[in-house]
Design a protein around this motif. Structure first.
Motif, mmCIF file in Angstrom:
data_model
loop_
_atom_site.group_PDB
_atom_site.id
_atom_site.type_symbol
_atom_site.label_atom_id
_atom_site.label_comp_id
_atom_site.label_asym_id
_atom_site.label_seq_id
_atom_site.Cartn_x
_atom_site.Cartn_y
_atom_site.Cartn_z
ATOM 1 N N ASP A 70 23.028 -51.065 -23.634
ATOM 2 C CA ASP A 70 21.082 -51.353 -24.228
ATOM 3 C C ASP A 70 20.803 -53.045 -23.032
ATOM 4 O O ASP A 70 19.946 -54.078 -23.410
ATOM 5 C CB ASP A 70 21.912 -53.019 -25.072
ATOM 6 C CG ASP A 70 22.323 -53.831 -24.610
ATOM 7 O OD1 ASP A 70 23.327 -53.824 -23.563
ATOM 8 O OD2 ASP A 70 23.462 -54.792 -25.845
ATOM 9 N N SER A 71 21.221 -52.199 -21.808
ATOM 10 C CA SER A 71 20.570 -52.663 -21.230
ATOM 11 C C SER A 71 18.841 -52.702 -20.738
ATOM 12 O O SER A 71 18.244 -51.584 -21.535
ATOM 13 C CB SER A 71 20.779 -52.035 -19.260
ATOM 14 O OG SER A 71 20.245 -50.944 -19.417
ATOM 15 N N ASP A 72 18.063 -53.196 -20.248
ATOM 16 C CA ASP A 72 17.069 -53.462 -19.898
ATOM 17 C C ASP A 72 16.487 -52.340 -19.323
ATOM 18 O O ASP A 72 14.803 -51.699 -20.020
ATOM 19 C CB ASP A 72 15.996 -54.577 -18.756
ATOM 20 C CG ASP A 72 16.199 -56.161 -19.399
ATOM 21 O OD1 ASP A 72 16.584 -56.099 -20.570
ATOM 22 O OD2 ASP A 72 16.146 -56.645 -18.761
ATOM 23 N N ASP A 73 16.558 -51.725 -18.517
ATOM 24 C CA ASP A 73 15.884 -50.325 -17.753
ATOM 25 C C ASP A 73 16.127 -49.309 -19.314
ATOM 26 O O ASP A 73 15.124 -48.500 -19.209
ATOM 27 C CB ASP A 73 16.850 -49.774 -16.876
ATOM 28 C CG ASP A 73 16.878 -50.672 -16.214
ATOM 29 O OD1 ASP A 73 15.581 -51.004 -15.846
ATOM 30 O OD2 ASP A 73 17.184 -50.252 -14.970
ATOM 31 N N VAL A 74 16.978 -49.380 -20.174
ATOM 32 C CA VAL A 74 17.258 -48.578 -21.332
ATOM 33 C C VAL A 74 16.197 -48.814 -22.053
ATOM 34 O O VAL A 74 15.783 -47.708 -22.858
ATOM 35 C CB VAL A 74 18.724 -48.120 -21.951
ATOM 36 C CG1 VAL A 74 18.877 -47.408 -23.180
ATOM 37 C CG2 VAL A 74 19.802 -47.672 -20.832
ATOM 38 N N LYS A 75 15.793 -50.027 -22.324
ATOM 39 C CA LYS A 75 15.051 -50.720 -23.687
ATOM 40 C C LYS A 75 13.967 -49.926 -23.430
ATOM 41 O O LYS A 75 13.032 -49.757 -23.703
ATOM 42 C CB LYS A 75 15.327 -52.097 -23.190
ATOM 43 C CG LYS A 75 16.381 -52.224 -23.995
ATOM 44 C CD LYS A 75 16.523 -54.110 -24.186
ATOM 45 C CE LYS A 75 17.324 -55.086 -25.032
ATOM 46 N NZ LYS A 75 17.440 -56.274 -25.276
#
Length: 277
Positions: free
Chosen positions: A162-167
């Motif tokens: 749920d990291s920012d990059d994945v978001k």
């Protein structure tokens, strides 16, 4: 009993009916506001019943995330004018409010009654055509998108981080869905009947090509399979060229993001919602 302008105004504000309709209803009800409201409702229901067979090809897609759940509602009506009406928009948002409040996962009578209430007031055929609630697993990244015309919506849930990059990646995938409108997520989802139909179409096209006639059968078979593979790559989400990088497919971009965040990512949910489809 005398009907005052204040009586008419009060009934109009409560029901949304026209001034003359309110005055007639109050006259018929001998000034009884509650009875007049009932009369207007009955007339409205009658009008809606008459319109029940009319097509509801307009409307809006409503999408909202609340914690670990995403709700999608498609509310339809007859005209674009009504779809832009503030009461219609408020209806869609109210439906989502109730869905989250009461945990509904499908169309319930309470929601249908809300739609009927507005349809009665506006006197236009309406329906809650679709309702879906999506669970977002812990440790997953989810994103939603609704296009500016409110007729196209998308939801993407990526498992593994749920990291920012994945978001950001999930958001880009939503934009990709809206832009390229794939028919399927993966090749495995494509019905064999559809593939067989496309093969017949390509065979017919190849048969009309004079240069193709002289080629060996095995070469023709290879060309035919190549056409099928190209077509499937055009209609399947993971095989399409990624919206933010047309040099790699969505599947390849998923691999790149996985390496960047140090986690094995996968698509938990990929959904495109198009009004009426």
């Amino acid at each position: 009993m005398a009907i005052t302008a204040a009586d008419v105004k009060a009934l109009r504000e409560k029901t949304g009916a026209g001034m003359m309709e309110c005055k007639k209803a109050l006259t018929e009800a001998n000034g009884d506001a509650a009875e007049a409201e009932k009369i207007l409702k009955e007339k409205g229901l009658a009008a809606v019943a008459k319109r029940a067979e009319r097509a509801t090809s307009e409307g809006r897609i409503f999408v909202r995330q609340n914690g670990n759940k995403i709700a999608v509602a498609e509310v339809t009506c007859e005209t674009d004018f009504v779809a832009k009406n503030t009461d219609f928009i408020a209806l869609g948002e109210k439906i989502l409010d109730i869905v989250f409040e009461k945990g509904y996962t499908k169309v319930e009578k309470e929601l249908e009654d809300l739609v009927l209430e507005l349809a009665t007031k506006i006197r236009e055929n309406m329906s809650l055509r679709r309702l879906e609630v999506i669970d977002v697993p812990a440790g997953s990244a989810a994103s939603t998108y609704v296009h500016s015309d409110f007729k196209t919506g998308a939801v993407v849930v990526v498992e593994g981080s749920d990291s920012d990059d994945v978001k950001v990646f999930a958001k880009d995938c939503c934009l990709h869905l809206a832009a390229f409108t794939p028919s399927y997520t993966t090749k495995e989802e494509v019905p064999q009947s559809y593939i067989d139909e496309q093969k017949e179409i390509f065979k017919a096209q190849m048969a009309q090509d004079e240069k193709m006639a002289s080629k060996p059968e095995n070469v023709k078979a290879g060309i035919l399979q190549g056409k099928i593979n190209k077509h499937l790559a055009e209609i399947c989400f993971v095989d399409q060229m990624f919206v933010k990088d047309d040099k790699v497919s969505v599947a390849k971009k998923l691999e790149e993001v996985s390496k960047a965040v140090g986690a094995k990512l996968s698509f938990k949910k990929v959904a495109l919602y198009i009004l009426g489809k």
